[in-house]
Design a protein around this motif. Structure first.
Motif, PDB file in Angstrom:
ATOM      1  N   ASP A 146       0.822  -1.221   0.000  1.00 30.64           N
ATOM      2  CA  ASP A 146       0.000   0.000   0.000  1.00 30.64           C
ATOM      3  C   ASP A 146       0.858   1.274   0.000  1.00 30.64           C
ATOM      4  N   GLY A 147       2.140   1.115  -0.264  1.00 35.25           N
ATOM      5  CA  GLY A 147       3.034   2.272  -0.287  1.00 35.25           C
ATOM      6  C   GLY A 147       3.675   2.585   1.040  1.00 35.25           C
ATOM      7  N   SER A 148       3.292   1.876   2.114  1.00 35.94           N
ATOM      8  CA  SER A 148       3.836   2.210   3.437  1.00 35.94           C
ATOM      9  C   SER A 148       5.303   1.825   3.577  1.00 35.94           C
ATOM     10  N   GLU A 149       5.805   0.982   2.671  1.00 44.03           N
ATOM     11  CA  GLU A 149       7.245   0.700   2.706  1.00 44.03           C
ATOM     12  C   GLU A 149       8.050   1.939   2.305  1.00 44.03           C
ATOM     13  N   TYR A 150       7.378   2.907   1.681  1.00 42.08           N
ATOM     14  CA  TYR A 150       8.049   4.149   1.276  1.00 42.08           C
ATOM     15  C   TYR A 150       7.675   5.327   2.165  1.00 42.08           C
ATOM     16  N   SER A 151       6.859   5.057   3.202  1.00 40.60           N
ATOM     17  CA  SER A 151       6.521   6.117   4.155  1.00 40.60           C
ATOM     18  C   SER A 151       6.868   5.725   5.587  1.00 40.60           C
ATOM     19  N   GLY A 152       6.923   4.422   5.839  1.00 43.78           N
ATOM     20  CA  GLY A 152       7.195   3.936   7.187  1.00 43.78           C
ATOM     21  C   GLY A 152       6.034   4.103   8.144  1.00 43.78           C
ATOM     22  N   GLU A 185      15.867  -5.440   3.730  1.00 45.06           N
ATOM     23  CA  GLU A 185      15.941  -4.369   2.736  1.00 45.06           C
ATOM     24  C   GLU A 185      14.817  -3.347   2.878  1.00 45.06           C
ATOM     25  N   THR A 186      15.141  -2.125   2.440  1.00 43.94           N
ATOM     26  CA  THR A 186      14.147  -1.047   2.360  1.00 43.94           C
ATOM     27  C   THR A 186      13.409  -0.898   3.693  1.00 43.94           C
ATOM     28  N   VAL A 187      14.159  -0.907   4.779  1.00 46.88           N
ATOM     29  CA  VAL A 187      13.568  -0.800   6.119  1.00 46.88           C
ATOM     30  C   VAL A 187      13.137   0.654   6.330  1.00 46.88           C
ATOM     31  N   ASN A 214      15.741   3.119   3.632  1.00 45.44           N
ATOM     32  CA  ASN A 214      15.500   3.989   2.478  1.00 45.44           C
ATOM     33  C   ASN A 214      15.181   5.407   2.964  1.00 45.44           C
ATOM     34  N   SER A 215      15.558   6.354   2.133  1.00 42.97           N
ATOM     35  CA  SER A 215      15.423   7.774   2.489  1.00 42.97           C
ATOM     36  C   SER A 215      14.862   8.534   1.305  1.00 42.97           C
ATOM     37  N   LYS A 216      14.092   9.585   1.586  1.00 43.47           N
ATOM     38  CA  LYS A 216      13.579  10.422   0.491  1.00 43.47           C
ATOM     39  C   LYS A 216      14.035  11.866   0.612  1.00 43.47           C
ATOM     40  N   ASP A 217      14.911  12.136   1.605  1.00 43.22           N
ATOM     41  CA  ASP A 217      15.398  13.512   1.743  1.00 43.22           C
ATOM     42  C   ASP A 217      16.904  13.618   1.960  1.00 43.22           C
ATOM     43  N   GLY A 218      17.588  12.462   2.028  1.00 41.11           N
ATOM     44  CA  GLY A 218      19.026  12.500   2.202  1.00 41.11           C
ATOM     45  C   GLY A 218      19.475  12.796   3.617  1.00 41.11           C
ATOM     46  N   VAL A 219      18.535  12.847   4.565  1.00 39.51           N
ATOM     47  CA  VAL A 219      18.862  13.150   5.960  1.00 39.51           C
ATOM     48  C   VAL A 219      18.338  12.058   6.892  1.00 39.51           C
ATOM     49  N   ASN A 220      17.026  11.823   6.809  1.00 38.10           N
ATOM     50  CA  ASN A 220      16.376  10.823   7.652  1.00 38.10           C
ATOM     51  C   ASN A 220      15.914   9.649   6.796  1.00 38.10           C
ATOM     52  N   TYR A 278       8.140   7.035  -8.805  1.00 39.74           N
ATOM     53  CA  TYR A 278       7.136   5.980  -8.924  1.00 39.74           C
ATOM     54  C   TYR A 278       5.758   6.550  -8.636  1.00 39.74           C
ATOM     55  N   ASP A 279       4.830   6.304  -9.555  1.00 38.49           N
ATOM     56  CA  ASP A 279       3.450   6.750  -9.380  1.00 38.49           C
ATOM     57  C   ASP A 279       2.671   5.630  -8.696  1.00 38.49           C
ATOM     58  N   ALA A 280       2.422   5.791  -7.381  1.00 38.94           N
ATOM     59  CA  ALA A 280       1.776   4.733  -6.608  1.00 38.94           C
ATOM     60  C   ALA A 280       0.338   4.491  -7.056  1.00 38.94           C
TER      61      ALA A 280
END
Length: 351
Positions: A146-152, A185-187, A214-220, A278-280
């Motif tokens: 559901d995309g939560s692997e990319y939002s946590g 992976e992709t924790v 995985n990160s989407k901002d290079g910081v967190n 990626y277009d979810a």
């Protein structure tokens, strides 16, 4: 340094200091004709097209990969049971994912024995060398699809025990299937990192593991949890022998490596995606939003200079990407090869 950590250090030394991880699996399976429009994603092919998975593993080995990752990222016992498979059948499919990768390594070694030069006329790399099979364990969010692997974001009611119990049997089965290590992976959040680290001890897993965020901002990391705090969890585990970043745009990787070097003494692994968006909603990649192989590989030397010891690719990277990484690294480091009897020889001295 514990025995598992020493084994990883020995492996990296045998690789010349930097190991090459393989690249994207799903993209290549689709290129070979697989239909992955399914919640199981690439794990669907364990059921329907194991020969295609083996082919992709072989493509990456012939591109120079030292580590191949199994097709079990989205393979969970719960996911297979949702499809109507029994618990026994589900566990058998997890085991099969490791068997396919091990078979690919055996086939590759046979091809190496038949090669006298170490290279095929078409550019394939046929040098016998230490190769590891990493059993992939994706996050709980990957199972949800559901995309939560990319939002946590697993909701306010998520707790550590739930995550450990969700992954427990899956990790046990994969560990007993004969891989060389476990790849978490992709924790996407700190809680799941804690769950994985504790599971290794609770289940007395006798294999080393790596853990990549995985990160989407290079910081967190993507949940907003501090990468420093997440890496600190991993640092205290004797069984997690490497920590790093995957499925993250290349432009963020250098800063993330520098961040990791502040809190970990473990080898740092990085295998970014191509940088494409990626277009979810449409469940497809947005064309022309990533970087070319040439641009991707241009980052590699800098990543190694600032601390990376294992380098590869994630989503949308291909054997062409990995071959370019291999060639770039081969020009910088001495990459030993194995003689026919298994002894390590210096680069260029093939028995």
């Amino acid at each position: 340094m514990g025995p598992m950590e020493s084994a990883m250090s020995d492996f990296l030394r045998e690789c010349g200091g930097v190991a090459v991880i393989d690249g994207g699996l799903a993209t290549e399976l689709e290129r070979h004709g697989a239909d992955l429009n399914d919640p199981l994603w690439s794990a669907k092919c364990i059921l329907t097209s194991p020969h295609l998975i083996r082919t992709v593993h072989l493509d990456y080995l012939e591109a120079g990969a030292d580590i191949i990752i199994t097709a079990s990222y989205q393979a969970t016992i719960q996911g297979f049971e949702d499809k109507g498979y029994s618990r026994e059948e589900s566990e058998s499919l997890l085991t099969k994912s490791v068997e396919i990768a091990r078979e690919a390594r055996d086939v590759y070694y046979n091809r190496c024995r038949e090669s006298f030069s170490g290279h095929a006329p078409d550019g394939r790399i046929l040098k016998k060398r230490p190769i590891l099979v990493a059993a992939s364990v994706g996050s709980y969010g990957a199972y949800l699809a559901d995309g939560s692997e990319y939002s946590g974001d697993y909701g306010d009611n998520m707790d550590l025990d739930f995550l450990k119990n969700f992954h427990r049997r899956r990790v046990r089965v994969l560990a007993d299937s004969g891989p060389d290590l476990i790849a978490f992976e992709t924790v996407p959040n700190k809680l799941e990192a804690q769950a994985f680290a504790q599971l290794l001890d609770e289940e007395e897993i006798k294999l080393p593991a790596w853990l990549s965020f995985n990160s989407k901002d290079g910081v967190n990391i993507v949940s907003g949890d501090s990468l420093l705090e997440c890496a600190a969890i991993v640092e205290n585990s004797k069984k997690i022998v490497a920590v790093g970043i995957n499925c993250t745009p290349p432009r963020y990787i250098q800063d993330l490596i520098i961040c990791l070097t502040k809190v970990t003494t473990k080898p740092i692994l990085i295998y970014p995606n191509s940088g494409e968006s990626y277009d979810a909603d449409k469940k497809e990649w947005v064309q022309n939003t990533g970087v070319s192989d040439k641009d991707f590989v241009s980052y590699v030397n800098k990543w190694c200079e600032v601390g990376a010891s294992l380098v590869g690719g994630c989503c949308r990277t291909t054997p062409h990407t990995i071959r370019a990484i291999y060639r770039t690294l081969s020009s910088k480091v001495s990459r030993p090869i194995l003689s026919v009897d298994g002894d390590v020889s210096p680069k260029g001295e093939e028995s």
